[in-house]
Scaffold this active site. Structure first.
Site: not given
Length: 401
Positions: A92, A95, A97, A112, A207
Site C-alpha cells: 500500500g 508499507g 505485507v 507488516k 475503514d
C-alpha cells in the site's frame, strides 16, 4: 483528502464474469490506510515484548504459536533477520505485507513493514501505535499481534496470518459476485461481533470494507487493518478535521470532517457495515458512480430515504430494511445491539456462531497458502490511486439542516 479513488470500481467491476472483480487492484491493498489518524512518529518506537502478549483462547482463532519465542539476548528485541520472507502478500501507500517464517520457531506469520519516513510524512493519515495496541489485545475476533519492533528505519508488526483470504476475494469467487442471504447473514453477523469487540476496546475502525475482513483457516471472520483506527472517546469529544476511510464505504459524518466542525461515534462503523452488506447481496456498493469519486461523495452526502436495489438480484424485505436502517441519518442509524436484534438475523445463534461451520471452508494446502487472496502481489500497481480533493457540496447535507 480521502484516498483510493472510485476508479477502482471501474477497474474491477466488469459485466463479464470472466474478469469480474479480479482487476480490483486497490481493494486488496490492506495496507492502504486511506487517510488516517495523527502523530505516529513519537510513539512508534516502543518495543512490545513478544512474551508480554496474551495467549489466544479462541479455538478457531489460530493454529500458530500464541507468542514468539523469547530471544536469549537481554533486550529481547527481534529484527527482520529473525524471519525468512516467504512471499509478498500486499502493498500500500505506507508499507508492505509479507508472509514470513520465524527462524526461531519455524512458525508462519504475517509481517507488516512501514518506514519511519512514511509514518512521519503521513502522521495525520496512519497511526502505528493505535494499530499495534489494538492487535496486542489478542481478541479472537481481531487479527492478533505476536511482536512489534523497530528495525533500522522501519517499524514492524508481526501478526497472525489469516490464510482463508478476505471477504473481497470470497465475493470474487462467486458466479454472481454476491452471496446468498444465508451466507451474508453469517459473515455480517461475525463482522458485527468483531466490530463490537473493537468498540469495547474504545476504538473506532473507520475503514471497514471487504478487503479488511479476513478469514481464518476455518473460514471465520477476523477484522484487520487498524491503521485508520482512533480512540472512540477522542472522536466523540474532539472536533475531527481529517476525512479517513475509503471512497465507497466512508460515512457522511467522516466525509464532512474536512469542514472542521464534526464529531462522531460508533455510528460511522455501522454505516460501513451497511455498505458491506449491500455489496455482499447486490454486487456493487450502493453509491458507486462511474463518473468518479466526487460523484460518489455527493451521493453519500445527499443520500436521503431508501437506497435502490438491483431487480436482477432480488433480496428479502428484511435485508432491505436492515440496509436502509444503516444507511440513514446518524440519529436514526441502528446501533450494533439493534443490528443483532434485527429480524434479518433471526436464525443466527450469536453466542455460538464462532463455533459453527462457516459457509465456505478454505482447503488450505499449507500454512503459507495465499491462494485465497484474489490478486497476486506482482499484479498490484506500485502505489494506490490517489484521490482528487473533495469538492464541498453546494448546500449542507441532510443531517446538518
Amino acid at each position: 483528502m480521502v484516498s483510493l479513488c472510485n476508479c477502482s470500481f471501474n477497474q474491477y467491476r466488469s459485466t463479464s464474469h470472466e474478469t469480474h472483480k479480479l482487476s480490483s487492484t486497490p481493494r486488496l491493498l490492506t495496507l492502504d490506510h486511506q487517510a488516517t489518524t495523527k502523530n505516529t512518529a513519537s510513539t512508534a518506537t516502543t518495543l512490545l515484548s513478544p512474551h508480554s502478549i496474551k495467549t489466544k483462547e479462541d479455538t478457531h482463532a489460530n493454529v500458530f504459536s500464541s507468542t514468539l519465542p523469547v530471544k536469549k539476548n537481554p533486550s529481547n528485541a527481534y529484527t527482520k533477520n529473525d524471519f525468512s520472507i516467504l512471499k509478498p502478500l500486499a502493498k500500500g501507500q505506507y508499507g508492505k505485507v509479507y508472509i514470513v517464517q520465524c527462524l526461531l520457531d519455524q512458525q508462519i506469520y504475517c509481517m507488516k513493514i512501514q518506514s519511519r519516513r512514511s509514518l512521519m510524512e503521513h502522521g495525520d493519515r496512519v497511526n502505528f501505535e493505535n494499530e499495534r495496541n489494538i492487535l496486542a489485545y489478542q481478541d479472537p475476533r481481531l487479527i492478533g499481534l505476536f511482536a512489534s519492533f523497530r528495525d533500522g528505519d522501519d517499524f514492524v508488526l508481526v501478526m497472525e496470518y489469516a490464510c482463508g483470504g478476505d471477504l473481497f476475494s470470497l465475493l470474487d469467487r462467486q458466479p454472481t459476485l454476491c452471496l446468498t442471504e444465508h451466507q451474508a447473514q453469517f459473515y455480517m453477523a461475525e463482522m458485527v461481533l468483531a466490530c463490537q469487540s473493537l468498540h469495547q476496546l474504545n476504538y473506532l475502525h473507520r475503514d471497514i470494507k471487504p478487503q479488511n475482513i479476513l478469514l481464518d483457516r476455518n473460514g471465520h471472520v477476523k477484522l484487520a487493518d487498524f491503521g485508520s483506527s482512533r480512540s472512540l472517546s477522542q472522536c466523540m469529544e474532539t472536533i475531527q478535521s481529517t476525512p479517513v476511510g475509503t471512497c465507497d464505504y466512508i460515512s457522511p459524518e467522516i466525509l464532512l470532517s474536512n469542514q472542521g466542525n464534526v464529531t462522531y461515534g460508533t455510528e460511522v462503523d455501522c454505516w460501513s457495515l451497511g455498505i458491506c452488506l449491500y455489496e455482499m447481496l447486490q454486487e456493487l456498493p450502493p453509491f458507486y458512480s462511474d463518473k468518479g469519486e466526487n460523484d460518489t461523495y455527493r451521493k453519500i452526502l445527499f443520500h436521503q430515504g431508501s437506497v435502490s436495489f438491483n431487480p436482477r438480484l432480488p433480496i428479502s424485505d428484511n435485508a432491505k430494511d436492515l440496509i436502509n436502517s444503516l444507511l440513514t441519518k446518524p440519529e436514526h442509524r441502528l446501533t450494533l445491539d439493534q443490528i443483532k436484534a434485527h429480524p434479518f438475523f433471526d436464525s443466527i445463534d450469536w453466542d455460538h456462531i464462532f463455533e459453527s461451520t462457516a459457509p465456505f471452508l478454505p482447503a488450505i494446502k499449507s500454512l503459507d497458502d495465499t491462494s485465497y487472496f484474489s490478486i497476486p502481489f506482482s499484479e498490484l500497481p506500485p502505489s494506490p490511486c490517489q484521490s482528487q480533493p473533495l469538492t464541498p457540496p453546494s448546500s449542507p447535507p441532510y443531517f446538518l439542516k
